[in-house]
Enzyme design. Structure first.
Site, PDB file in Angstrom:
ATOM      1  N   GLY A 162     -31.239  10.284  12.112  1.00 36.45           N
ATOM      2  CA  GLY A 162     -30.147  11.232  12.121  1.00 36.45           C
ATOM      3  C   GLY A 162     -29.238  11.100  13.328  1.00 36.45           C
ATOM      4  N   GLU A 168     -40.297   5.004  13.942  1.00 38.24           N
ATOM      5  CA  GLU A 168     -40.415   4.807  12.505  1.00 38.24           C
ATOM      6  C   GLU A 168     -39.175   4.114  11.951  1.00 38.24           C
ATOM      7  OE1 GLU A 168     -41.499   8.799  11.214  1.00 38.24           O
ATOM      8  OE2 GLU A 168     -39.494   9.527  11.630  1.00 38.24           O
ATOM      9  N   ASN A 185     -35.063  18.433   3.990  1.00 37.79           N
ATOM     10  CA  ASN A 185     -35.485  17.063   3.708  1.00 37.79           C
ATOM     11  C   ASN A 185     -37.003  16.915   3.633  1.00 37.79           C
ATOM     12  OD1 ASN A 185     -32.740  16.422   3.929  1.00 37.79           O
ATOM     13  ND2 ASN A 185     -32.950  15.985   6.116  1.00 37.79           N
ATOM     14  N   GLY A 240     -41.826  12.159   9.814  1.00 37.14           N
ATOM     15  CA  GLY A 240     -42.801  11.727  10.808  1.00 37.14           C
ATOM     16  C   GLY A 240     -42.859  12.610  12.035  1.00 37.14           C
TER      17      GLY A 240
END
Lengths: 497, 497
Positions: free
Chosen positions: B265, B288, B378, B382
């Site tokens: 993001g 990630e 969403n 993680g």
């Protein structure tokens, strides 16, 4: 003097009274003391410290492994010694001071405290006070009925006071497995591959020059306060045994299950007792506290090995176990709580974690700590260490409390310690909800249908259906979500009768 | 045909149209598809499946690594294909269906999904659809821009459909490090000791007889949608850089910090961009998703190595990176998300985890997922994998949203994804609150003084002081705790202007 207990001659001169040792603790210090689930705490020095503070006020930050016995937290609180306290407690006097905002309590995952110390993220330990059964010829510390955070406290502190407790039998020597993770960035895997893997040393290796005082004490650990199983806890145990049987039938578990962890307290102890009469065999434990049920399972021939960080027994069980301790010793190990509760090991071994909830909600979020979202009970303890990485994260509680004035299943928990992501199975005496692979609306159905007390089922259904009518992934009506708790605060009951 | 891409001759006969491959997916199946943070998802088959479902309705459970690009979740939702979806999504059409209760969404820690599959705690994958750049001479799968859950899906599924995507360059071969933890009860430590440790194979080893279809596709990944840094995100980055500088000055971090993780993001990307002009050097990432900022840091000579599970780049950065991919390749690795996000490795390496909060409360509890406690955005992704075991768990957000109608700092979060036990540092454009070692009342002071937007500070102070007057370890007034959210639902603003 006590040459079997103080085996390094140079340390004989360090023997002093508890009052003199307590005098080494200065106002403003951070002190790390042994003690985990009322086992193996330093006893004489904190008592002397409380006595001294009545004359000469002082305040310290007190870190321990977990809870202390022998009313020490009460004495220290009443004497005004505690400015800050971490990471866990169970004392009603201290609890009141915490809830009054008089003692700053830092509620931590039990595996976290020494990691933060090692990384200097919290204030360093100035002085450690550690109960031991002996000091070796090398000046190393042989701990007593708990390891907890004692090893790291002793290693990281500038000065160490040792309490040699003559009431703790020398047979405890050899029980401990002291392992300290190496420092980042060159840390290695923690090589525990099974519950019974030994990876460390039997004693805490420190420079004996750090030992500034040795106090001889003779006061036993406080006996455990767990209550015997009752009809409700037996029902919880029965639901769980049935669930395990089904997991075996489905091929997801073998008849020896996976290594078991059980939180401290009456319900978790009762659940473990329920395995005595189960068909499961060759069980193992990888837990934090070993309670009466651990030894019941040994005696029943059900348990092969138990790893923990402490032993907390009732008076009766303590007498039995220590009348012939060698019968159990080779099947036991006590580890630092950082290792007994380490996420790495818990995930690797695939622990079945059984912990007690204060309350849980429609969607499986669990509150382990806060009454009405505000008042601290004891602390999160190791429940989060285990639940997050367990093969099965199980939470147990009775469906109602205070004669039915309180439902343990609520629309929305007033405080979250374990999120729905980390909760697999919920059990009350009413039944068991298996939440694995379910979306929130499905979880709510499973929980209402299986876990809620009948006297609250209609009200919870009504809330859920009204919330679903408004929509959302996790349907809630915010103006009503905490209403049951507000009612409880105001009227003493969650719902009008 | 495409012999550089399909190197096992026996598989040439498996090449088929996307429509034919989609025909292998049956109603009621559980399907595991590649794709993580809009990178490396199977593209042709899910599109064909949606088209087919318009004629012949069917429903499946769809598991992926994380989010899909190319509007695939939208297409599948509109075609009514999705009965169940896990473990993450970012699509507005799917989000609406989830919040309407039409699609059952299971929001999971990204490291957990394949663990649950392996342990048969969720329904098994019937069929896997995996995007690859090639199939080796052994019939093994060379993945594309993400690893995600693809390796375990392919290994655990009974049948595998491979999409060979010609738009994904063959230079990706060699980038992946595929490692699958061994089965319990004989699981071994995961031997990642540094960000750059390689522990697995370059391709996913499966029996090529399981490959039931090969589809040739040519559609690129969707470009990333992150926005460029703005004044607020720059301020957040600046606060964090100042904090890191102080940690270095205090000796708690070195000038190369610790391995960095940044959530997907705009804000997390901007924070990483902020390190380009910082004094820190020889940085590493153990994250990630690798975003534009990763390559900005490489180009600035700041970053030594980056480990991730996927690469999600803007169109411009994608063109730059792939015009000379070998410049970066030796400093990159893509791992299964189970390994990139593994608690064992995160704790061992001591990650600095930087993730975005939707809102946080007075005491440092963080909501990452639910608008007003009810509507899913969403998913947790993680963030929980990292925050729980990080050396530093940092959450960032702008202090207000919707032009000031919403405060990101609230009395009580309406949903908890990360409890106060797991949150070290909170940052808004206003400032940074360092919560380490603080009790709840102290945290509230730090948060109000440092993070809250001035327009909400007085109201938050008022709530906090009134709550403290009533007492409690974590003072709250339950009747008012969620009032700001109720106001928002009812009036569009948390507080009246």
């Amino acid at each position: 003097m006590y040459r079997d207990r103080i085996r390094l001659d140079a340390l004989q001169s360090k023997v002093m009274s508890a009052a003199d040792a307590a005098g080494l603790i200065k106002d403003g210090m951070t002190v790390g003391m042994s003690g985990f689930t009322r086992a193996g705490e330093a006893k004489a020095v904190p008592h002397a410290l409380a006595e001294r503070a009545k004359q000469t006020p002082l305040q310290i930050t007190l870190m321990t492994g977990a809870s202390l016995g022998n009313d020490l937290d009460k004495q220290l609180t009443e004497a005004g010694v505690l400015a800050r306290r971490m990471p866990f407690q169970v004392d009603s006097t201290l609890r009141k001071a915490i809830n009054d905002g008089k003692v700053m309590f830092i509620d931590q995952h039990l595996s976290d405290t020494v990691e933060q110390l090692r990384n200097r993220q919290i204030k360093p330990v100035d002085l450690a006070v550690i109960e031991c059964v002996a000091i070796t010829e090398e000046g190393h510390l042989v701990l007593s009925t708990s390891v907890g955070n004692s090893a790291s406290f002793a290693i990281l502190a500038k000065e160490v006071i040792v309490e040699i407790n003559l009431s703790q039998p020398l047979e405890l020597e050899g029980l401990h497995d002291v392992y300290i993770p190496s420092y980042r960035p060159t840390r290695l895997p923690i090589p525990v591959l099974k519950s019974d893997t030994r990876i460390g040393s039997g004693a805490v290796k420190i420079d004996p020059a750090k030992i500034v005082g040795i106090v001889i004490s003779n006061q036993p650990d406080s006996p455990s306060t767990v209550l015997p199983p009752d009809a409700d806890t037996q029902a919880i145990a029965d639901h769980l045994v049935d669930f395990f049987k089904n997991e075996v039938a489905e091929g997801r578990l073998t008849n020896s299950l996976m290594p078991l962890q059980a939180g401290i307290g009456t319900i978790a102890n009762a659940v473990m007792c329920g395995l005595v009469d189960s068909p499961f065999e060759n069980l193992t434990m990888y837990s934090e506290v070993l309670q009466d049920s651990t030894f019941d399972l040994f005696d029943a021939g059900k348990l092969e090995f138990a790893s923990g960080s402490s032993m907390t027994l009732s008076a009766k069980k303590h007498a039995e176990v220590f009348s012939d301790f060698n019968r159990y010793k080779s099947r036991l190990v006590l580890r630092p709580q950082e290792i007994s509760n380490h996420p790495e090991v818990i995930r690797r071994l695939g622990i079945i974690g059984i912990n007690t909830a204060l309350e849980f909600d429609l969607y499986g979020n669990v509150n382990s700590t806060h009454v009405c979202g505000t008042k601290m009970m004891n602390g999160i303890g190791g429940s989060g260490d285990f639940a997050r990485n367990a093969h099965l994260a199980i939470f147990v509680t009775k469906s109602i409390a205070k004669g039915g004035a309180i439902s343990s299943v609520v629309p929305m928990v007033s405080h979250v310690d374990h999120t729905e992501h980390d909760v697999d199975i919920l059990v009350t005496e009413i039944g068991l909800a298996d939440l694995r692979g379910l979306a929130p609306r499905e979880r709510a159905r499973a929980i209402i249908d299986n876990c809620v007390h009948p006297s609250y089922r209609a009200a919870l259904n009504e809330y859920f259906e009204a919330a679903c009518a408004r929509g959302g992934h996790t349907p809630h009506i915010l103006r009503g979500a905490l209403q049951w708790h507000s009612n409880l605060e105001e009227t003493g009951r969650m719902l009008a009768v």
